[in-house]
Design an enzyme around this catalytic site. Structure first.
Site, PDB file in Angstrom:
ATOM      1  N   ASN A 126       2.851  -2.724  -5.860  1.00 21.04           N
ATOM      2  CA  ASN A 126       1.406  -2.553  -5.952  1.00 21.04           C
ATOM      3  C   ASN A 126       0.876  -1.974  -4.649  1.00 21.04           C
ATOM      4  OD1 ASN A 126       1.987  -5.658  -5.755  1.00 21.04           O
ATOM      5  ND2 ASN A 126      -0.087  -5.553  -4.969  1.00 21.04           N
ATOM      6  N   ASP A 127      -0.077  -2.583  -3.982  1.00 21.89           N
ATOM      7  CA  ASP A 127      -0.830  -1.950  -2.895  1.00 21.89           C
ATOM      8  C   ASP A 127       0.030  -1.177  -1.896  1.00 21.89           C
ATOM      9  OD1 ASP A 127      -2.463  -3.776  -4.138  1.00 21.89           O
ATOM     10  OD2 ASP A 127      -3.105  -4.781  -2.317  1.00 21.89           O
ATOM     11  N   GLN A 143       3.441  -3.264  -1.323  1.00 18.41           N
ATOM     12  CA  GLN A 143       3.702  -4.565  -1.913  1.00 18.41           C
ATOM     13  C   GLN A 143       4.831  -4.420  -2.933  1.00 18.41           C
ATOM     14  OE1 GLN A 143       1.388  -7.791  -1.333  1.00 18.41           O
ATOM     15  NE2 GLN A 143       2.145  -6.550   0.343  1.00 18.41           N
ATOM     16  N   TRP A 151       4.699  -8.961 -11.013  1.00 18.35           N
ATOM     17  CA  TRP A 151       4.212  -9.370  -9.696  1.00 18.35           C
ATOM     18  C   TRP A 151       4.767 -10.739  -9.305  1.00 18.35           C
ATOM     19  CZ3 TRP A 151       1.797 -13.383  -7.360  1.00 18.35           C
ATOM     20  CH2 TRP A 151       1.214 -13.145  -6.105  1.00 18.35           C
ATOM     21  N   PHE A 183       1.675 -10.281   2.051  1.00 23.53           N
ATOM     22  CA  PHE A 183       0.596  -9.560   1.387  1.00 23.53           C
ATOM     23  C   PHE A 183       0.227  -8.307   2.179  1.00 23.53           C
ATOM     24  CE2 PHE A 183      -1.722 -12.642  -1.708  1.00 23.53           C
ATOM     25  CZ  PHE A 183      -0.528 -12.917  -2.339  1.00 23.53           C
ATOM     26  N   SER A 184      -0.824  -7.622   1.744  1.00 24.35           N
ATOM     27  CA  SER A 184      -1.147  -6.286   2.238  1.00 24.35           C
ATOM     28  C   SER A 184      -1.596  -6.262   3.703  1.00 24.35           C
ATOM     29  CB  SER A 184      -2.235  -5.660   1.371  1.00 24.35           C
ATOM     30  OG  SER A 184      -1.760  -5.423   0.071  1.00 24.35           O
ATOM     31  N   ASP A 253      -5.579  -8.760   4.023  1.00 21.79           N
ATOM     32  CA  ASP A 253      -5.488  -7.301   4.046  1.00 21.79           C
ATOM     33  C   ASP A 253      -6.053  -6.688   5.337  1.00 21.79           C
ATOM     34  OD1 ASP A 253      -4.707  -7.881   1.446  1.00 21.79           O
ATOM     35  OD2 ASP A 253      -6.628  -7.304   0.581  1.00 21.79           O
ATOM     36  N   GLU A 297     -11.187  -7.216  -1.295  1.00 22.26           N
ATOM     37  CA  GLU A 297      -9.820  -6.823  -0.943  1.00 22.26           C
ATOM     38  C   GLU A 297      -9.737  -5.458  -0.250  1.00 22.26           C
ATOM     39  OE1 GLU A 297      -6.890  -9.176  -3.912  1.00 22.26           O
ATOM     40  OE2 GLU A 297      -7.558  -7.240  -4.690  1.00 22.26           O
TER      41      GLU A 297
END
Length: 544
Positions: A126-127, A143, A151, A183-184, A253, A297
């Site tokens: 993802n991100d 990610q 996920w 996480f991001s 993030d 986010e």
């Protein structure tokens, strides 16, 4: 008694109260893991000799696998790796070492593999994270769940490119740890050695990320002295733990950049209901300064000239959903002056822009996650085309425009071009291209009535424009000339995705490609006597 002991052991194993284990002497590049969608997730822990352990949850197959995933363990060669698993011991024993991943022979040839967008070899993505340019390479961290196509288990995957189009996937950069999953976040190059990690002439590449556990999210950092290939986490992580300040777990993030006028670092951090600003002189100690509500986010904050005028600049703040504000920034506080506006809609999410782009280039380049499923493939998710962001003056004030970067042009070759067609004639001419799995089409249409008109592919609406109510692909849209009946579109069609850049990039629609299997029309312009003023077709080279 023996049967009772075996029964108790089996019961404990089934409830995850006792783990089976294997120890491998790593002498190959990869570990291959069989995955079964029929299995429940069970905890698996990796304990390499002399290195920090990490854990994941995984649907390991005891018998037939639905698909296989892998870890690149080349950094562990020569070491013993103990693996414990709270599931079926039979499944654990199916893990094997090899110098190729399982299914290597069909890699990048899979049925739903995007052909000119980045996707990972295996697993979920993802991100985009840590977008940074350094020494001839564009880094794309992301990610990543390497253990299945859904996920979970967030790691930082890693790929590099010399042109932002063709990518080389590298081993995992950041693994989960005792503070949580990865996480991001973002990355910078510390030329000034403010963090004190530089070695000789090699400046540190420093990544900032959120470590996420069950009850809190904290901000951390790691550094690399070998162009992002290996990473050392800061031994005093976390940098920021803001749960008590905000009474919220949602603090994540971090986007970090250098603010030259005040010569300090800025972190934009999503906290609860918006984006916070923090400052630092050494990248380790951070001080809260201000907060802007209204975003969710993946914060971004950057300055752009309006129409390329270096003496007329504005700052842009945006979040994961593609809405943005325009305003001013003094290094401590962003002051909104206009917005929120949108520049994209659909399946783009969590877009991030590159840091450290050479001054001679000067572009603000963005990559976003395509929230587009790939079906029953051993991989899931993709990155959309890299775009250049600019601010341009419009009748409504400055607005953010997004168009594919110039490097994408090398992928497309024009094969047909027409002007001033009826819709029926255009449909007839395009029929030969309807079954292509990848294509680019540029067009300009003119409506004859202020009613809905558009352009389909096997009944899926790529363009749906209602001039009467000013709706374009489900979003409000007022063109630069509000009385104009014309609309231009640059359409990029891959196996599972469609990107439509309208009117030179003022609005982009990101679609999941979903043809109607019962439809036979293929490409089809529709509407009340519309004219196809321009129509161009480009074939596409794959990037693999």
């Amino acid at each position: 008694m023996k049967k009772l002991t075996l029964l108790i052991f089996s019961t404990l194993l089934s409830f995850g109260l006792f783990a089976s284990e294997i120890t491998l002497k790593i002498n190959k590049k990869y570990l291959n893991f069989p995955i079964s969608n029929k299995q429940d997730r069970k905890k698996m822990e990796f304990m390499p000799n002399g290195q920090e352990a990490w854990s994941v949850v995984v649907r390991l197959a005891p018998d037939n696998a639905d698909y296989w995933v892998f870890y690149d363990v080349s950094h562990l060669k020569g070491k013993n790796l103990k693996i414990t698993y709270e599931g079926d011991e039979k499944a654990l024993k199916q893990i094997y070492q090899a110098d190729e991943i399982k299914g290597q022979e069909s890699l990048y040839q899979e049925q739903n593999r995007p052909q000119f967008h980045f996707s990972t070899k295996r697993g979920w993505i993802n991100d985009p994270n840590g977008l940074v340019y350094y020494d001839g390479e564009y880094h794309l961290f992301y990610q990543h769940n390497p253990m299945e196509r859904e996920w979970e288990n967030m790691h930082w995957g890693h790929a590099v490119s010399q042109d932002l189009i063709h990518w080389k996937e590298l081993p995992t950069a950041l693994y989960p740890d005792k503070l949580g999953t990865m996480f991001s976040g973002s990355a910078i190059i510390d030329y000034q050695n403010t963090a004190g990690y530089n070695k000789g002439n090699e400046p540190a590449m420093i990544a900032f990320y959120t470590a996420a556990s069950a009850d809190r999210q904290v901000q951390c950092m790691a550094y690399s002295l070998d162009k992002g290939r290996t990473w050392t986490k800061y031994d005093k992580n976390p940098l920021i733990d803001s749960k008590e300040k905000w009474n919220s777990q949602d603090t994540r993030d971090p986007k970090v950049f250098w603010f030259e006028p005040a010569k300090h670092w800025v972190m934009v951090l999503n906290e609860r209901d918006g984006h916070s600003i923090y400052n630092s002189n050494n990248l380790k100690d951070w001080t809260y300064k201000s907060h802007v509500s209204g975003f969710w986010e993946c914060p971004e904050l950057f300055e752009l000239p309006i129409d390329g005028d270096a003496n007329n600049k504005k700052w842009v703040m945006y979040g994961a959903t593609g809405t943005y504000m325009i305003g001013s920034f003094d290094g401590k506080k962003f002051t909104p002056e206009a917005g929120k506006y949108f520049y994209s809609a659909g399946h783009l999410y969590a877009a991030q822009t590159y840091s450290n782009i050479p001054e001679a280039d000067g572009r603000r380049i963005q990559i976003g996650w395509g929230r587009i499923p790939q079906g029953d493939m051993p991989f899931n998710g993709m990155m959309m085309l890299p775009t250049e962001l600019t601010l341009r003056a419009t009748k409504d004030g400055p607005r953010l425009f997004s168009v594919p970067i110039k490097e994408t042009e090398k992928l497309f070759t024009k094969v047909d071009s027409w002007k001033n067609l009826t819709a029926a004639k255009a449909n007839e001419l395009l029929h030969q291209y309807s079954d292509k799995d990848k294509l680019r089409i540029k067009t300009k249409i003119k409506l004859s009535h202020a009613t809905e008109a558009g352009f389909n592919l096997y009944a899926q609406r790529m363009i749906s424009y209602d001039m009467n109510s000013n709706m374009l692909n489900g979003m409000f849209y007022s063109p630069e000339d509000p009385t104009s009946m014309e609309l231009s579109a640059d359409i990029f069609i891959d196996r599972t995705s469609i990107e439509v850049f309208f009117d030179n990039g003022i609005y982009t629609s990101y679609l999941d490609r979903k043809p109607d299997k019962n439809n036979t029309e293929g490409y089809h312009f529709w509407g009340n006597n519309i004219e196809v003023l321009e129509l161009e077709v480009y074939v596409v080279k794959g990037i693999w």
